[in-house]
Motif scaffolding. Sequence first.
Motif, PDB file in Angstrom:
ATOM      1  N   THR A 129       0.825  -1.208   0.000  1.00  0.00           N
ATOM      2  CA  THR A 129       0.000   0.000   0.000  1.00  0.00           C
ATOM      3  C   THR A 129       0.858   1.257   0.000  1.00  0.00           C
ATOM      4  O   THR A 129       0.479   2.268  -0.593  1.00  0.00           O
ATOM      5  CB  THR A 129      -0.958   0.042   1.215  1.00  0.00           C
ATOM      6  OG1 THR A 129      -0.200   0.094   2.428  1.00  0.00           O
ATOM      7  CG2 THR A 129      -1.866  -1.163   1.232  1.00  0.00           C
ATOM      8  N   VAL A 175     -13.257   4.415  -0.754  1.00  0.00           N
ATOM      9  CA  VAL A 175     -13.939   3.166  -0.380  1.00  0.00           C
ATOM     10  C   VAL A 175     -13.419   2.002  -1.228  1.00  0.00           C
ATOM     11  O   VAL A 175     -13.220   0.892  -0.726  1.00  0.00           O
ATOM     12  CB  VAL A 175     -15.471   3.314  -0.526  1.00  0.00           C
ATOM     13  CG1 VAL A 175     -16.159   1.986  -0.240  1.00  0.00           C
ATOM     14  CG2 VAL A 175     -15.989   4.385   0.429  1.00  0.00           C
ATOM     15  N   LEU A 221     -10.348   0.757   0.340  1.00  0.00           N
ATOM     16  CA  LEU A 221     -10.591  -0.070   1.526  1.00  0.00           C
ATOM     17  C   LEU A 221     -10.905  -1.512   1.120  1.00  0.00           C
ATOM     18  O   LEU A 221     -10.403  -2.465   1.725  1.00  0.00           O
ATOM     19  CB  LEU A 221     -11.745   0.498   2.347  1.00  0.00           C
ATOM     20  CG  LEU A 221     -11.505   1.848   3.038  1.00  0.00           C
ATOM     21  CD1 LEU A 221     -12.779   2.304   3.750  1.00  0.00           C
ATOM     22  CD2 LEU A 221     -10.357   1.772   4.033  1.00  0.00           C
ATOM     23  N   ALA A 262      -7.768  -3.271   0.145  1.00  0.00           N
ATOM     24  CA  ALA A 262      -6.943  -3.689   1.289  1.00  0.00           C
ATOM     25  C   ALA A 262      -7.398  -5.041   1.820  1.00  0.00           C
ATOM     26  O   ALA A 262      -6.577  -5.902   2.152  1.00  0.00           O
ATOM     27  CB  ALA A 262      -7.002  -2.627   2.395  1.00  0.00           C
ATOM     28  N   TYR A 298     -13.665  -3.900  -5.049  1.00  0.00           N
ATOM     29  CA  TYR A 298     -12.684  -2.895  -5.488  1.00  0.00           C
ATOM     30  C   TYR A 298     -12.792  -2.647  -6.986  1.00  0.00           C
ATOM     31  O   TYR A 298     -12.780  -1.501  -7.455  1.00  0.00           O
ATOM     32  CB  TYR A 298     -11.284  -3.355  -5.091  1.00  0.00           C
ATOM     33  CG  TYR A 298     -10.189  -3.074  -6.088  1.00  0.00           C
ATOM     34  CD1 TYR A 298      -9.681  -1.787  -6.258  1.00  0.00           C
ATOM     35  CD2 TYR A 298      -9.649  -4.106  -6.857  1.00  0.00           C
ATOM     36  CE1 TYR A 298      -8.676  -1.537  -7.175  1.00  0.00           C
ATOM     37  CE2 TYR A 298      -8.649  -3.868  -7.763  1.00  0.00           C
ATOM     38  CZ  TYR A 298      -8.157  -2.578  -7.927  1.00  0.00           C
ATOM     39  OH  TYR A 298      -7.166  -2.340  -8.841  1.00  0.00           O
ATOM     40  N   GLN A 310      -7.949   6.459  -3.837  1.00  0.00           N
ATOM     41  CA  GLN A 310      -7.959   5.004  -3.647  1.00  0.00           C
ATOM     42  C   GLN A 310      -6.722   4.568  -2.873  1.00  0.00           C
ATOM     43  O   GLN A 310      -6.805   3.722  -1.967  1.00  0.00           O
ATOM     44  CB  GLN A 310      -7.987   4.320  -5.017  1.00  0.00           C
ATOM     45  CG  GLN A 310      -8.121   2.814  -4.969  1.00  0.00           C
ATOM     46  CD  GLN A 310      -8.036   2.216  -6.370  1.00  0.00           C
ATOM     47  OE1 GLN A 310      -6.997   2.266  -7.013  1.00  0.00           O
ATOM     48  NE2 GLN A 310      -9.146   1.696  -6.851  1.00  0.00           N
ATOM     49  N   GLY A 338      -7.191   5.161   0.803  1.00  0.00           N
ATOM     50  CA  GLY A 338      -8.032   4.110   1.375  1.00  0.00           C
ATOM     51  C   GLY A 338      -7.272   2.813   1.545  1.00  0.00           C
ATOM     52  O   GLY A 338      -7.468   2.086   2.536  1.00  0.00           O
ATOM     53  N   GLN A 339      -6.377   2.523   0.613  1.00  0.00           N
ATOM     54  CA  GLN A 339      -5.575   1.306   0.700  1.00  0.00           C
ATOM     55  C   GLN A 339      -4.666   1.336   1.927  1.00  0.00           C
ATOM     56  O   GLN A 339      -4.550   0.350   2.666  1.00  0.00           O
ATOM     57  CB  GLN A 339      -4.739   1.151  -0.578  1.00  0.00           C
ATOM     58  CG  GLN A 339      -5.573   0.816  -1.808  1.00  0.00           C
ATOM     59  CD  GLN A 339      -4.783   0.970  -3.092  1.00  0.00           C
ATOM     60  OE1 GLN A 339      -3.812   1.712  -3.159  1.00  0.00           O
ATOM     61  NE2 GLN A 339      -5.214   0.271  -4.132  1.00  0.00           N
ATOM     62  N   GLY A 367      -6.847   1.176   5.155  1.00  0.00           N
ATOM     63  CA  GLY A 367      -7.387  -0.177   5.292  1.00  0.00           C
ATOM     64  C   GLY A 367      -6.330  -1.167   5.708  1.00  0.00           C
ATOM     65  O   GLY A 367      -6.570  -2.053   6.550  1.00  0.00           O
TER      66      GLY A 367
END
Length: 317
Positions: free
Chosen positions: A35, A70, A73, A76, A174, A208, A211-212, A215
């Motif tokens: 990530t 989102v 997430l 992840a 995803y 993104q 979020g990664q 997460g």
Amino acid sequence: MSILIALIPALAWGSTGLVTTKMGGTAAQGTLGMTFGAFVFGMLTLGLFVVPQAGADFAFNPRIWIVGFVSGLFWAVGTAGQFVGFKKLGVSVGNPLSTAGQIVSNALMAAAVLGEWTTGRMWTFGLLAIVAVVVGAVFTALPDSKAPAEVNPEHDFKGGLVAVLISTIGYMMYFVFPNLLNKIGYISNAVHNRHDGLDYMTAIVGPQSIGQVLGAFIIVIFFMKEGKTMFQKGTWMNIVTGLVWALGNVFMFISTANPNIGQATASTLSQTGIIVGTFGAIYLLGEKKSKRQMVFIVIGAILVVIGAIMIAKLKTL
């Protein structure tokens, strides 16, 4: 040219399992390091491409950021599950099972929810292709009772399958989430289709990546219970894994936005990296297979590729 661009994720993502294995570290460190690499790539994409191409107002559209965040997430969850699966099953087994799950789930979601399969003929050949993929994945993962005993100290076939299932659900969401939010009207067609979708899909990459990272921290600290080891060498080494993955990610979403490719085709072609992942694990990482297993692996890989090609060609039927 569109098909060649859609195949770049296959090369990048097919190499991910090989790279993270070479980089070392635990599944948690691999997830977090990946990530970090994705975040670096995402911020570079935002600053060097999206803002100059689409403008700051578009690049920082709040709805685009929510969708991207989102989606990150979900990624992840998918990545953590996949790395756990690789550790418990081995890359040469975990990779094809993960690949098959992603092809099947993304094709069905794109067909049933996004409406990309519009005729009975497309559904017939699409389902046949899915059967080919599933059978192929089973073949590539078949154990050999006459083979030497498993030497992987982390081997846990049942636990690995559960991890791959969780990974499949995470990756499915995803993949589908950016287009699903357009389908239900949260993202307008004007935003989604700007420059044939290129602006929207590349603008997602920055948020993104945030979020990664978030997460990954949540999963590593609260679920994998490896908070004390998350900033060790294995994490920093796996930044390389993240950069390789992020390259495929950008081209994946560009292909998804291309009206000549679409969600089902782009996500399916991206998973033909099974060739790189499975055979790379055997010949580059030295994962041992018996002659019987190699026969089934070759047959299985061929079936997966045939199924992927069939899905990619459904729009011509």
